[in-house]
Design a protein around this motif. Structure first.
Motif, PDB file in Angstrom:
ATOM      1  N   GLU A 294       0.829  -1.202   0.000  1.00  0.00           N
ATOM      2  CA  GLU A 294       0.000   0.000   0.000  1.00  0.00           C
ATOM      3  C   GLU A 294       0.870   1.262   0.000  1.00  0.00           C
ATOM      4  N   LEU A 295       1.907   1.263   0.808  1.00  0.00           N
ATOM      5  CA  LEU A 295       2.783   2.430   0.885  1.00  0.00           C
ATOM      6  C   LEU A 295       3.588   2.607  -0.389  1.00  0.00           C
ATOM      7  N   TRP A 296       3.965   1.513  -1.044  1.00  0.00           N
ATOM      8  CA  TRP A 296       4.655   1.631  -2.336  1.00  0.00           C
ATOM      9  C   TRP A 296       3.773   2.330  -3.370  1.00  0.00           C
ATOM     10  N   ILE A 297       2.506   1.952  -3.425  1.00  0.00           N
ATOM     11  CA  ILE A 297       1.591   2.589  -4.375  1.00  0.00           C
ATOM     12  C   ILE A 297       1.406   4.065  -4.037  1.00  0.00           C
ATOM     13  N   VAL A 298       1.257   4.385  -2.765  1.00  0.00           N
ATOM     14  CA  VAL A 298       1.111   5.783  -2.345  1.00  0.00           C
ATOM     15  C   VAL A 298       2.349   6.590  -2.733  1.00  0.00           C
ATOM     16  N   ALA A 299       3.542   6.034  -2.513  1.00  0.00           N
ATOM     17  CA  ALA A 299       4.776   6.744  -2.853  1.00  0.00           C
ATOM     18  C   ALA A 299       4.868   6.997  -4.353  1.00  0.00           C
TER      19      ALA A 299
ATOM     20  N   ALA B   4     -19.490   3.885  -9.607  1.00  0.00           N
ATOM     21  CA  ALA B   4     -18.812   3.146  -8.544  1.00  0.00           C
ATOM     22  C   ALA B   4     -17.972   2.003  -9.118  1.00  0.00           C
ATOM     23  N   ASP B   5     -18.511   1.301 -10.111  1.00  0.00           N
ATOM     24  CA  ASP B   5     -17.753   0.218 -10.737  1.00  0.00           C
ATOM     25  C   ASP B   5     -16.531   0.761 -11.471  1.00  0.00           C
ATOM     26  N   GLY B   6     -16.671   1.935 -12.095  1.00  0.00           N
ATOM     27  CA  GLY B   6     -15.530   2.534 -12.792  1.00  0.00           C
ATOM     28  C   GLY B   6     -14.422   2.927 -11.836  1.00  0.00           C
ATOM     29  N   ILE B   7     -14.802   3.502 -10.693  1.00  0.00           N
ATOM     30  CA  ILE B   7     -13.797   3.869  -9.690  1.00  0.00           C
ATOM     31  C   ILE B   7     -13.080   2.627  -9.176  1.00  0.00           C
ATOM     32  N   ALA B   8     -13.846   1.578  -8.869  1.00  0.00           N
ATOM     33  CA  ALA B   8     -13.242   0.343  -8.367  1.00  0.00           C
ATOM     34  C   ALA B   8     -12.351  -0.319  -9.406  1.00  0.00           C
ATOM     35  N   PHE B   9     -12.682  -0.157 -10.686  1.00  0.00           N
ATOM     36  CA  PHE B   9     -11.868  -0.763 -11.749  1.00  0.00           C
ATOM     37  C   PHE B   9     -10.566  -0.007 -11.963  1.00  0.00           C
ATOM     38  N   LEU B  10     -10.628   1.319 -11.908  1.00  0.00           N
ATOM     39  CA  LEU B  10      -9.451   2.128 -12.209  1.00  0.00           C
ATOM     40  C   LEU B  10      -8.462   2.200 -11.047  1.00  0.00           C
ATOM     41  N   LEU B  11      -8.963   2.202  -9.832  1.00  0.00           N
ATOM     42  CA  LEU B  11      -8.102   2.386  -8.670  1.00  0.00           C
ATOM     43  C   LEU B  11      -7.688   1.045  -8.080  1.00  0.00           C
ATOM     44  N   PRO B  12      -6.529   1.011  -7.420  1.00  0.00           N
ATOM     45  CA  PRO B  12      -6.160  -0.218  -6.703  1.00  0.00           C
ATOM     46  C   PRO B  12      -7.118  -0.449  -5.548  1.00  0.00           C
TER      47      PRO B  12
ATOM     48  N   THR C 234      -0.006  -4.421  -6.916  1.00  0.00           N
ATOM     49  CA  THR C 234       1.091  -3.490  -6.677  1.00  0.00           C
ATOM     50  C   THR C 234       2.008  -3.400  -7.887  1.00  0.00           C
ATOM     51  N   ALA C 235       2.352  -4.534  -8.474  1.00  0.00           N
ATOM     52  CA  ALA C 235       3.227  -4.537  -9.648  1.00  0.00           C
ATOM     53  C   ALA C 235       2.594  -3.778 -10.811  1.00  0.00           C
ATOM     54  N   ILE C 236       1.302  -3.990 -11.031  1.00  0.00           N
ATOM     55  CA  ILE C 236       0.613  -3.325 -12.138  1.00  0.00           C
ATOM     56  C   ILE C 236       0.604  -1.813 -11.936  1.00  0.00           C
ATOM     57  N   TYR C 237       0.229  -1.364 -10.760  1.00  0.00           N
ATOM     58  CA  TYR C 237       0.094   0.076 -10.540  1.00  0.00           C
ATOM     59  C   TYR C 237       1.453   0.765 -10.439  1.00  0.00           C
ATOM     60  N   LEU C 238       2.455   0.090  -9.912  1.00  0.00           N
ATOM     61  CA  LEU C 238       3.791   0.681  -9.905  1.00  0.00           C
ATOM     62  C   LEU C 238       4.308   0.857 -11.326  1.00  0.00           C
ATOM     63  N   ALA C 239       4.083  -0.137 -12.184  1.00  0.00           N
ATOM     64  CA  ALA C 239       4.525  -0.029 -13.576  1.00  0.00           C
ATOM     65  C   ALA C 239       3.788   1.103 -14.293  1.00  0.00           C
TER      66      ALA C 239
ATOM     67  N   ALA D  32      -9.366   5.061  -2.939  1.00  0.00           N
ATOM     68  CA  ALA D  32      -9.008   3.657  -3.156  1.00  0.00           C
ATOM     69  C   ALA D  32      -9.369   2.791  -1.953  1.00  0.00           C
ATOM     70  N   ARG D  33      -9.311   3.365  -0.758  1.00  0.00           N
ATOM     71  CA  ARG D  33      -9.675   2.620   0.441  1.00  0.00           C
ATOM     72  C   ARG D  33     -11.176   2.342   0.533  1.00  0.00           C
ATOM     73  N   VAL D  34     -12.001   3.244  -0.002  1.00  0.00           N
ATOM     74  CA  VAL D  34     -13.457   3.097   0.152  1.00  0.00           C
ATOM     75  C   VAL D  34     -14.125   2.654  -1.143  1.00  0.00           C
TER      76      VAL D  34
END
Length: 252
Positions: free
Chosen positions: A143-148, A196-204, A232-237, A175-177
């Motif tokens: 979680e912290l890696w994605i935030v950074a 709501a589905d779009g937000i959940a799909f786009l965000l980790p 994490t790997a997907i969003y970091l990339a 992303a938390r909610v």
């Protein structure tokens, strides 16, 4: 990457960690650890029933939010300060290229996230079995890696600390909610469900990272670890690529 690029990337990462250690980060981590331990004892004294569950749930929420805020603030402040001091321009003018600087920065912030996650891991060991505490700490670290990475992207793109920090914290909270929004929109209009589905799909799906029930009921497993690491790997990339594109198009 060439040997020169690797050397510059390692130097940038090491300088990022030194900057954090020279600042007040060690004191902040010590204060976070002591505050968590003190809060745990205070909650245990107040709770009438199910003391362990109450302690674990509140500590999990506190440590996750405090860790994310710490990483976001340091990342944004560090990048914006370097930009205003014209240090980034000197590094970006080196022959190794901008990718070496960016990857070095990401590596440094990843190491910083590991330091910030350490108090959470230590406190989790007092409330769960080692395997479950380790899985929960891994979730906090991912979680912290994605935030950074997102904070770095915002700081580079916006250039100012206040808007970059607000966008980063808004991204984290949303992303938390995301899962809660989906549940609330289940009986709403089709437009609300689609949003709501779009937000959940786009965000980790950070609501699935470091779940409190892993500490309470030992329900975490290898599938949860794989899901967290995959996201994490997907969003970091994606965030690293977006930051690099933004960095390459800029004129310094």
């Amino acid at each position: 990457m060439t040997a020169a690029a690797w050397r510059i990337g390692r130097a940038v990462a090491a300088d990022t960690v030194r900057e954090a250690l020279r600042g007040r980060l060690p004191w902040l981590l010590a204060a976070l650890l002591l505050a968590g331990a003190g809060l745990s004892g205070f909650i245990g004294a107040l709770a009438l029933t199910d003391t362990r569950a109450t302690q674990a749930a509140l500590l999990a929420a506190l440590l996750r939010c405090a860790g994310a805020a710490t990483v976001a603030v340091f990342t944004v402040a560090s990048v914006v300060r370097e930009r205003h001091d014209k240090q980034a321009e000197m590094l970006l003018a080196l022959p190794a290229g901008r990718a070496a600087w960016l990857l070095g920065r990401l590596a440094g912030f990843a190491l910083l996230a590991g330091l910030v996650a350490l108090p959470a891991a230590l406190l989790a060991l007092g409330h769960a079995a080692p395997a479950q505490a380790g899985l929960w700490a891994l979730g906090v670290l991912c979680e912290l890696w994605i935030v950074a990475a997102f904070a770095l992207f915002c700081a580079l793109g916006l250039g100012h600390a206040a808007p970059a920090l607000c966008v980063t914290l808004g991204f984290y909270l949303l992303a938390r909610v995301a899962g809660i929004l989906q549940a609330l929109a289940h009986d709403a209009t089709s437009l609300a469900r689609a949003a709501a589905d779009g937000i959940a799909f786009l965000l980790p799906r950070l609501d699935t990272f470091a779940r409190a029930e892993w500490l309470l009921y030992d329900t975490g497993g290898a599938a949860d670890a794989a899901a967290m690491l995959g996201q994490t790997a997907i969003y970091l990339a994606l965030l690293a690529a977006a930051s690099l594109v933004d960095l390459q198009r800029r004129e310094f």
